[in-house]
Design an enzyme around this catalytic site. Structure first.
Site, short mmCIF file in Angstrom:
data_model
loop_
_atom_site.label_atom_id
_atom_site.label_comp_id
_atom_site.label_asym_id
_atom_site.label_seq_id
_atom_site.Cartn_x
_atom_site.Cartn_y
_atom_site.Cartn_z
CE LYS A 85 -3.96 -1.91 2.55
NZ LYS A 85 -5.02 -1.90 1.53
N GLY A 157 -11.07 -2.59 8.48
CA GLY A 157 -10.84 -2.74 9.91
C GLY A 157 -12.11 -2.74 10.75
NE ARG A 169 -27.41 -5.49 -2.31
CZ ARG A 169 -27.94 -6.48 -3.02
NH1 ARG A 169 -28.18 -6.33 -4.32
NH2 ARG A 169 -28.24 -7.63 -2.45
CB SER A 240 -8.54 -6.46 10.53
OG SER A 240 -8.24 -5.20 9.98
#
Lengths: 298, 195
Positions: A85, A157, A169, A240
């Site tokens: 990242k 998280g 959606r 996580s």
């Protein structure tokens, strides 16, 4: 160099690597021990980051690119692709990740943004980028900047799938809506979405995005992974959810199986048995606005 | 005629699309029993480490060996080739050994070193120009005596065939050309007629 209706998009070989990851699970890892556990469990790739999102949320402070030493150790430990990242707009972190030859850069809202106005010009790099989105307009802006893969953001998280569902959606119904518009309606739609007209025209005709669309942010159980796949995700990112659970290796294996066999309820029931405790989730509607990660980026 | 695409993980969707462009019904295969319903199988690119875990979890290896033993053609690209090879290097790992080649994984390097090239394949009916997309690709380091090389890049084999097993280190399914898929469909249709 690839083009759609004369508009440049990411290279075919980079979109191609995202195609190779379909049906797979990309797992967040903070060190080489976790990377090895992820690979052994069947992860299609690992994502290197300094702290998993739930710890970033808990500890606060500035969240940055993973330390270089950690990334190198992770690259040495596994043979699957290693992603990492970078902060939104932090093109120098991206340059460093390119020098390290990571396989994909995630320009991620999970880290503290470095630029409040501009995302990275992804065409300036020889390695591909994945970017988050909450709706179709945001997805198309990132593809217009050169992202070779899109992931819906969810709420990282949180261990709560509701935001991931909302965003998936939104993208899927946004695409469906485009396919019903007449040609003269598309320019106004491009203005309303804040997205490149050429890309909009292509999506309206094809009925899909020109790059793979994965899901992230809140997946904590095999059922969550299968839910996102049934809603239209082509692969899932789990942060996580794995290493904050009571038995990471077991949960990781179960989520891998659930992502492949996402339509098979018998398999889902079997792999969901005896998993130990999932991470403790957060009711995202109770989170104050400034604590939401998904609103970072535009 | 129906051709299966192993859909455990990887770019199975694009292979299915290429088969449909050839006018052939494509079936996603996720369980060993589903092999009974198809006349040929494509093993797509993906991550071979991941694919091996999923193959192992479902005891796919004996079913694939039986499928091959019944004379059914198999086409493996990239990770699919790695799983079909006789020997695999860096790292050494389990493979089915259905084609007599040795392959080295990720032999050009990481994604930064992925590339496109143009080449020529010797398929039925003469040479055909192909766009070749190599993604974290393996290299074929050794070719057994019974293996026919169908295409090369930089003097090395990148597409080969032994009997009813076809392999490529690159990804024809990422391009608009259906030449390689048509060649495989032809193989399958001939084997389906044979007793």
């Amino acid at each position: 160099m690839s083009e759609l209706n004369g508009l440049r998009i990411a290279d075919r070989k980079h979109i191609g690597l995202a195609e190779m990851l379909k049906g797979g699970v990309i797992m967040d890892v903070t060190n080489h021990e976790q990377a090895k556990i992820a690979e052994d469990a069947g992860a299609a790739a690992v994502m290197a980051l300094e702290r998993v999102p739930s710890d970033i949320r808990k500890d606060g402070g500035v969240a940055r690119m993973s330390p270089v030493k950690k990334i190198k150790e992770i690259q040495k430990a596994v043979t699957i692709p290693v992603m990492a990242k970078a902060r939104i707009g932090h093109f120098v972190e991206a340059q460093i990740l390119e020098a390290l030859a990571v396989d994909y850069i995630d320009e991620s809202e999970v880290l503290t943004p470095a630029d409040e106005h501009f995302h990275i010009d992804k065409f300036a790099f020889r390695i591909p980028f994945v970017c988050g989105c909450r709706d179709l307009g945001e997805a198309l802006r990132r593809i217009g900047e050169g992202a070779a893969m899109i992931r819906t953001k969810g709420e990282a998280g949180s261990g709560n799938i509701v935001e991931a569902v909302r965003h998936m959606r939104a993208v899927v119904s946004g695409i469906r809506r485009l396919t019903t518009l007449s040609p003269e309606e598309l320019m106004t739609e491009a203005k309303n979405l804040g997205a490149p007209y050429e890309l909009l025209r292509w999506v309206a005709k094809a009925g899909k995005l020109p790059v793979p669309n994965f899901s992230a942010g809140g997946i904590a159980t095999p059922a969550d992974a299968a839910l996102m796949m049934q809603l239209g995700a082509e692969a899932v990112f789990v942060g996580s959810g794995i290493f904050k659970s009571s038995d990471p290796a077991k949960r990781a294996r179960a989520i891998v199986q659930a992502t492949t066999h996402f339509k098979d309820a018998d398999v889902l029931a079997r792999v969901s048995e005896e998993l130990g405790d999932a991470m403790v989730g957060i009711e995202t509607s109770k989170l104050p606005k400034e604590e939401l990660l998904q609103t970072r980026g535009w | 005629m129906r051709i299966g695409v192993l859909a455990l993980q990887g770019d199975f969707a694009l292979h299915a699309r290429a088969l449909e462009k050839c006018g052939v019904e494509a079936v996603e295969v996720r369980k060993p029993s589903e092999l009974d319903e198809v006349d040929g199988l494509i093993m797509p690119g993906g991550e071979s480490t991941t694919l091996l875990k999923l193959i192992d979890a479902w005891d796919f290896a004996p079913a694939l060996e039986k499928f091959h033993g019944r004379g059914r053609p198999i086409f493996g690209t990239c990770a699919g080739l790695i799983i079909l090879a006789r020997e695999v290097e860096s790292p050494r790992q389990f493979s089915l050994g259905l084609i007599d080649v040795t392959v080295e994984r990720n032999a050009y390097g990481r994604q930064r070193e992925s590339f496109e090239a143009s080449g020529v394949a010797k398929l039925d009916g003469g040479p055909i120009a192909l766009e070749m997309v190599f993604i974290r690709a393996p290299r074929i380091r050794r070719v057994g005596p019974g293996v026919q090389v169908l295409a090369e890049h930089g003097g090395e084999p990148v597409m080969a065939r032994e009997g009813r097993v076809l392999v490529a280190t690159f990804h024809p399914e990422l391009t608009d050309s259906t030449a390689v898929h048509r060649y495989f469909c032809e193989l399958v249709s001939r084997s389906a007629i044979a007793p």
